[in-house]
Write an enzyme that holds these catalytic residues in place. Sequence first.
Site, PDB file in Angstrom:
ATOM      1  N   TYR A 165      19.046 -16.240  -3.296  1.00  0.00           N
ATOM      2  CA  TYR A 165      17.968 -16.098  -2.320  1.00  0.00           C
ATOM      3  C   TYR A 165      18.533 -15.769  -0.935  1.00  0.00           C
ATOM      4  O   TYR A 165      18.046 -14.879  -0.229  1.00  0.00           O
ATOM      5  CB  TYR A 165      17.191 -17.414  -2.295  1.00  0.00           C
ATOM      6  CG  TYR A 165      15.995 -17.478  -1.392  1.00  0.00           C
ATOM      7  CD1 TYR A 165      14.800 -16.855  -1.737  1.00  0.00           C
ATOM      8  CD2 TYR A 165      16.033 -18.217  -0.206  1.00  0.00           C
ATOM      9  CE1 TYR A 165      13.681 -16.960  -0.923  1.00  0.00           C
ATOM     10  CE2 TYR A 165      14.923 -18.329   0.613  1.00  0.00           C
ATOM     11  CZ  TYR A 165      13.759 -17.694   0.259  1.00  0.00           C
ATOM     12  OH  TYR A 165      12.650 -17.799   1.062  1.00  0.00           O
ATOM     13  N   LYS A 169      17.936 -12.467   1.387  1.00  0.00           N
ATOM     14  CA  LYS A 169      17.289 -12.630   2.687  1.00  0.00           C
ATOM     15  C   LYS A 169      18.142 -12.117   3.846  1.00  0.00           C
ATOM     16  O   LYS A 169      17.611 -11.772   4.902  1.00  0.00           O
ATOM     17  CB  LYS A 169      16.919 -14.107   2.899  1.00  0.00           C
ATOM     18  CG  LYS A 169      15.773 -14.575   1.997  1.00  0.00           C
ATOM     19  CD  LYS A 169      14.556 -13.671   2.123  1.00  0.00           C
ATOM     20  CE  LYS A 169      13.320 -14.243   1.463  1.00  0.00           C
ATOM     21  NZ  LYS A 169      12.184 -13.291   1.537  1.00  0.00           N
TER      22      LYS A 169
END
Length: 305
Positions: A165, A169
Amino acid sequence: MTIRYDGQVAIVTGAGNGLGKSHALQLAARGAKVVVNDLGGTVDGSGGGSDASQAVVAEIEAAGGEAMAHGANVADFDQVQDMVSKTMERWGRVDILINNAGILRDKSFGKGSLDDFKLVLDVHLMGSVNCTKAVWEIMRAQNYGRIVVTTSSSGLYGNFGQSNYGAAKMGVIGMMNTLAQEGAKNDVKINALAPTAGTRMTEGLIPEKAFDLMTPETVTPAVLYLVSKDAPTRTILAAGAGGYAVAKIVETDGIYLDDADQTPEAIAANWDAIANSEPKQLQAGFEQTFKFLGKAAQAKGISLE
């Protein structure tokens, strides 16, 4: 002056629940025609269905707004192109894109699978790339566009169990930094939202009392500003629980080492001056190159002109 979006068309991905739903409802309340995109899957990306997005469209229409639902999987460019084509057929333009869709496959790096890592990258990073690519030439041709990518403190600063993640990001920040330059002459601005909110993706991770403070509605004003006519560009705006701040990537001024001192030992000996000299926010990658060349040329008495 009240910020409104009358006559503008907005696409919000992952808008069936949580942050995306809040963004879609508030854009519509301020005059935008909204494409409510949602695959309808679970937090980990499995499953699918149109109930959530249709419910948001119904809510917008009940309040007197205009909206349409589309179930494109943002990781599939063909589906994204279909969504944008149908938007153009109905309304003839796209002014705003909010890349919000996301999934979680949290595990420590050692225990997580590469398949999960790639899936998270596909949805968060390539999903943002696909949607942005599909509207990019439309926005440039109409000389107006506002795009938001959704980053995270997990990417900016790290968070245990979220290497997949976090990588995705930070990836969207790299895209933003370059597209802000490429879109400037056509008034296409791109910014990043770093939200913290109580949603399906954070449920169980945050104490209930804190969860109640971190509503999606406290984050949405940040997005509404970032897609407004007078928005900044290339800005990371953090938001949550009514708090708002700007995150910046900075680089220390650094030092120059003579030829004989360009060794790891000299770097170690000068670490304080390297790491703690005056920081600056660079506006483009070449600024770093010019900075180092300038230091070297000055030390060697060379003119670069």
